[in-house]
Design a protein around this motif. Structure first.
Motif, PDB file in Angstrom:
ATOM      1  N   ASP A   1       0.800  -1.227   0.000  1.00 55.77           N
ATOM      2  CA  ASP A   1       0.000   0.000   0.000  1.00 55.77           C
ATOM      3  C   ASP A   1       0.830   1.273   0.000  1.00 55.77           C
ATOM      4  OD1 ASP A   1      -2.389  -1.394   0.058  1.00 55.77           O
ATOM      5  OD2 ASP A   1      -2.313  -1.599   2.236  1.00 55.77           O
ATOM      6  N   LYS A   2       0.202   2.344  -0.467  1.00 56.55           N
ATOM      7  CA  LYS A   2       0.827   3.659  -0.491  1.00 56.55           C
ATOM      8  C   LYS A   2       0.896   4.240   0.925  1.00 56.55           C
ATOM      9  CE  LYS A   2       0.175   8.257  -2.609  1.00 56.55           C
ATOM     10  NZ  LYS A   2       0.135   9.113  -1.422  1.00 56.55           N
ATOM     11  N   SER A   3      -0.231   4.192   1.644  1.00 63.33           N
ATOM     12  CA  SER A   3      -0.299   4.845   2.964  1.00 63.33           C
ATOM     13  C   SER A   3       0.245   3.939   4.048  1.00 63.33           C
ATOM     14  CB  SER A   3      -1.739   5.196   3.316  1.00 63.33           C
ATOM     15  OG  SER A   3      -2.422   5.605   2.178  1.00 63.33           O
ATOM     16  N   ALA A   4       1.548   3.682   3.980  1.00 64.37           N
ATOM     17  CA  ALA A   4       2.172   2.799   4.960  1.00 64.37           C
ATOM     18  C   ALA A   4       3.677   2.958   4.834  1.00 64.37           C
ATOM     19  CB  ALA A   4       1.776   1.353   4.674  1.00 64.37           C
ATOM     20  N   THR A   5       4.388   2.471   5.827  1.00 63.51           N
ATOM     21  CA  THR A   5       5.838   2.355   5.711  1.00 63.51           C
ATOM     22  C   THR A   5       6.100   0.878   5.441  1.00 63.51           C
ATOM     23  OG1 THR A   5       6.254   4.209   7.177  1.00 63.51           O
ATOM     24  CG2 THR A   5       8.031   2.611   6.928  1.00 63.51           C
ATOM     25  N   THR A   6       6.665   0.584   4.278  1.00 66.84           N
ATOM     26  CA  THR A   6       6.779  -0.820   3.883  1.00 66.84           C
ATOM     27  C   THR A   6       8.204  -1.181   3.491  1.00 66.84           C
ATOM     28  OG1 THR A   6       6.323  -0.419   1.546  1.00 66.84           O
ATOM     29  CG2 THR A   6       4.426  -0.738   2.944  1.00 66.84           C
ATOM     30  N   ILE A   7       8.545  -2.427   3.772  1.00 67.23           N
ATOM     31  CA  ILE A   7       9.847  -2.951   3.347  1.00 67.23           C
ATOM     32  C   ILE A   7       9.565  -4.100   2.400  1.00 67.23           C
ATOM     33  CG2 ILE A   7      11.920  -4.189   4.103  1.00 67.23           C
ATOM     34  CD1 ILE A   7      11.754  -2.578   6.729  1.00 67.23           C
ATOM     35  N   GLN A   8      10.066  -3.983   1.158  1.00 73.48           N
ATOM     36  CA  GLN A   8       9.850  -5.064   0.209  1.00 73.48           C
ATOM     37  C   GLN A   8      11.079  -5.300  -0.654  1.00 73.48           C
ATOM     38  OE1 GLN A   8       6.719  -2.635  -2.458  1.00 73.48           O
ATOM     39  NE2 GLN A   8       6.904  -4.742  -3.074  1.00 73.48           N
ATOM     40  N   TYR A   9      11.081  -6.458  -1.311  1.00 72.12           N
ATOM     41  CA  TYR A   9      12.230  -6.860  -2.128  1.00 72.12           C
ATOM     42  C   TYR A   9      11.927  -6.642  -3.594  1.00 72.12           C
ATOM     43  CZ  TYR A   9      14.103  -8.913   2.106  1.00 72.12           C
ATOM     44  OH  TYR A   9      14.601  -9.085   3.376  1.00 72.12           O
ATOM     45  N   ILE A  10      12.924  -6.122  -4.317  1.00 72.27           N
ATOM     46  CA  ILE A  10      12.785  -5.807  -5.738  1.00 72.27           C
ATOM     47  C   ILE A  10      13.990  -6.401  -6.460  1.00 72.27           C
ATOM     48  CG2 ILE A  10      12.834  -3.875  -7.411  1.00 72.27           C
ATOM     49  CD1 ILE A  10      10.258  -3.729  -5.898  1.00 72.27           C
ATOM     50  N   SER A  11      13.782  -6.940  -7.673  1.00 74.84           N
ATOM     51  CA  SER A  11      14.940  -7.418  -8.441  1.00 74.84           C
ATOM     52  C   SER A  11      15.084  -6.619  -9.732  1.00 74.84           C
ATOM     53  CB  SER A  11      14.804  -8.914  -8.757  1.00 74.84           C
ATOM     54  OG  SER A  11      13.745  -9.132  -9.666  1.00 74.84           O
ATOM     55  N   LEU A  12      16.340  -6.367 -10.090  1.00 74.01           N
ATOM     56  CA  LEU A  12      16.671  -5.663 -11.340  1.00 74.01           C
ATOM     57  C   LEU A  12      17.790  -6.437 -12.024  1.00 74.01           C
ATOM     58  CD1 LEU A  12      17.426  -2.120  -9.825  1.00 74.01           C
ATOM     59  CD2 LEU A  12      15.240  -2.798 -10.759  1.00 74.01           C
ATOM     60  N   PRO A  13      17.860  -6.375 -13.358  1.00 76.48           N
ATOM     61  CA  PRO A  13      19.046  -6.942 -14.018  1.00 76.48           C
ATOM     62  C   PRO A  13      20.297  -6.237 -13.473  1.00 76.48           C
ATOM     63  CG  PRO A  13      17.349  -6.387 -15.620  1.00 76.48           C
ATOM     64  CD  PRO A  13      16.899  -5.828 -14.312  1.00 76.48           C
ATOM     65  N   LYS A  14      21.335  -7.012 -13.197  1.00 70.59           N
ATOM     66  CA  LYS A  14      22.552  -6.521 -12.542  1.00 70.59           C
ATOM     67  C   LYS A  14      23.163  -5.300 -13.241  1.00 70.59           C
ATOM     68  CE  LYS A  14      26.693  -8.790 -10.713  1.00 70.59           C
ATOM     69  NZ  LYS A  14      27.323 -10.129 -10.666  1.00 70.59           N
ATOM     70  N   GLN A  15      23.050  -5.287 -14.585  1.00 69.54           N
ATOM     71  CA  GLN A  15      23.718  -4.199 -15.313  1.00 69.54           C
ATOM     72  C   GLN A  15      23.093  -2.818 -15.048  1.00 69.54           C
ATOM     73  OE1 GLN A  15      22.314  -6.835 -16.662  1.00 69.54           O
ATOM     74  NE2 GLN A  15      21.095  -6.420 -18.502  1.00 69.54           N
ATOM     75  N   ALA A  16      21.953  -2.792 -14.387  1.00 72.06           N
ATOM     76  CA  ALA A  16      21.302  -1.497 -14.123  1.00 72.06           C
ATOM     77  C   ALA A  16      21.828  -0.835 -12.848  1.00 72.06           C
ATOM     78  CB  ALA A  16      19.795  -1.700 -14.012  1.00 72.06           C
ATOM     79  N   GLU A  17      22.733  -1.531 -12.138  1.00 71.64           N
ATOM     80  CA  GLU A  17      23.164  -1.036 -10.825  1.00 71.64           C
ATOM     81  C   GLU A  17      23.833   0.335 -10.882  1.00 71.64           C
ATOM     82  OE1 GLU A  17      25.058  -2.747  -6.687  1.00 71.64           O
ATOM     83  OE2 GLU A  17      25.262  -3.957  -8.488  1.00 71.64           O
ATOM     84  N   ARG A  18      24.686   0.550 -11.896  1.00 68.69           N
ATOM     85  CA  ARG A  18      25.403   1.838 -11.969  1.00 68.69           C
ATOM     86  C   ARG A  18      24.448   3.007 -12.137  1.00 68.69           C
ATOM     87  NH1 ARG A  18      30.042   1.554 -15.969  1.00 68.69           N
ATOM     88  NH2 ARG A  18      29.610   3.794 -16.095  1.00 68.69           N
ATOM     89  N   GLU A  19      23.485   2.836 -13.059  1.00 67.43           N
ATOM     90  CA  GLU A  19      22.494   3.900 -13.298  1.00 67.43           C
ATOM     91  C   GLU A  19      21.675   4.162 -12.029  1.00 67.43           C
ATOM     92  OE1 GLU A  19      21.946   5.782 -16.249  1.00 67.43           O
ATOM     93  OE2 GLU A  19      23.933   4.886 -16.592  1.00 67.43           O
ATOM     94  N   LEU A  20      21.340   3.085 -11.348  1.00 61.34           N
ATOM     95  CA  LEU A  20      20.547   3.194 -10.121  1.00 61.34           C
ATOM     96  C   LEU A  20      21.298   4.038  -9.086  1.00 61.34           C
ATOM     97  CD1 LEU A  20      17.981   1.975  -8.540  1.00 61.34           C
ATOM     98  CD2 LEU A  20      19.635   0.423  -7.544  1.00 61.34           C
TER      99      LEU A  20
END
Length: 362
Positions: free
Chosen positions: A78-97
């Protein structure tokens, strides 16, 4: 739709003030398995405030130049909350991130790598911590006892009001789309049709909770009259040790996961259910969903829509057991903090409503 829920517990209602805000509602995802620590996918443990998962994905896509579909997540938060969640991205995007992610509302708590991306449903469950206000001391004690009892006896696994949109009527649009027979366009239409699926599930679950309550409360002959069931059947149902009564042909699953099966011996299944080894499931209707058989089929059929074929369909646990329940009461401020764990797909608000006996939707 002012759907007054059918509650399973019969204690008198409790009073507390609930608001879903970033200061009062905390949720953390518990991953299904631990990550390998190496591989082509970057795994981020992200803390976000005042931001939906959809919005988070848009923000990450912008920062990395990735397509939104390349970003993996396990569940919607939800939007109206403080949340901790896991997200995955292709490794090559790390620098841009690293270079471009600047928003205050997103904090990366941990990073690791994994061989596979995260997919929807790849989580065990969620841990919640919720602060309730205006709770008197007697109610705080009662809240704690009741919540702990629910840990043992379980609760009905209703979809929360969040599932049905601002006006609680999104399922009607979903029904219309489902009946048009067209292929679903985009995630918005899919969400509306699944709201309709959830609405039918909730109606079925309420009907089963209601008939279970009649069997638990009334003498067998009175219950048989009320339900228009043969007396012999009611007597057999009444012998089951648990609140939610099982019928022949109910679809049961090992809890918290496993392969579905049918109830063939009511007493044997009831014993396993009482020990939280199995749980009955309700239908999320769709093209390939497994349907109940025998007596249970007749109880399910009024809430089945065979015209809904644009989604595959599934089964959902009808009954769940909250775990790790802890409460902490502050007498001066009349604040009650309640922490607990629920399996994936279950709603914290459903648990609180079962205790409070009123709708939390404001």
């Amino acid at each position: 739709m002012n759907h007054i829920k059918t509650y399973a517990y019969d204690h008198s209602p409790l009073q507390f003030d609930f608001k879903q805000t970033i200061e009062r509602f905390f949720v953390e995802e518990i991953p299904l398995y631990s990550f390998t620590g190496n591989g082509n996918f970057l795994i981020l443990k992200i803390k976000k405030t005042d931001m939906s998962t959809w919005k988070l994905i848009t923000v990450l896509a912008k920062a990395t130049g990735l397509q939104e579909r390349d970003i993996g997540y396990a569940g919607l938060k939800d939007k109206s909350a403080t949340t901790i969640q896991y997200i995955s991205l292709p490794k090559q995007a790390e620098r841009e991130l690293n270079k471009n992610l600047t928003t205050e509302r997103v904090e990366i708590l941990e990073r690791t790598y994994n061989k596979a991306p995260i997919k929807i449903g790849h989580l065990k469950g969620n841990r919640f911590s919720i602060i309730l206000h205006k709770v008197n001391e007697k109610d705080a004690k009662f809240f704690n006892t009741t919540a702990k009892k629910m840990q043992v006896d379980g609760i009905p696994n209703y979809y929360g009001y969040q599932r049905f949109g601002e006006d609680s009527l999104s399922y009607l649009q979903g029904k219309e789309i489902a009946h048009s027979g067209k292929k679903l366009k985009g995630s918005k239409e899919k969400l509306l049709v699944s709201a309709y699926q959830s609405y039918l599930f909730n109606k079925w679950l309420a009907s089963r909770v209601k008939l279970s309550a009649v069997i638990n409360k009334e003498k067998s002959d009175a219950a048989a009259k009320k339900l228009k069931y043969p007396l012999e059947l009611v007597k057999v149902l009444a012998k089951q040790p648990q609140f939610f009564k099982l019928f022949l042909g109910d679809v049961i699953m090992p809890y918290p996961y496993g392969k579905p099966n049918y109830v063939k011996d009511m007493m044997q299944s009831a014993q396993a259910f009482k020990q939280a080894k199995i749980s009955p499931t309700g239908l999320l209707c769709g093209a390939t969903a497994m349907r109940a058989k025998s007596d249970a089929y007749h109880l399910e059929e009024p809430f089945d829509d065979t015209e809904l074929s644009s989604l595959k369909g599934d089964r959902r646990f009808a009954w769940i057991w909250p775990k790790e329940v802890e409460t902490d009461y502050e007498k001066e401020t009349r604040k009650l903090t309640v922490a607990f764990y629920l399996p994936k797909g279950s709603y914290a608000t459903t648990f609180l409503e079962e205790i409070g006996k009123f709708s939390l939707k404001t």
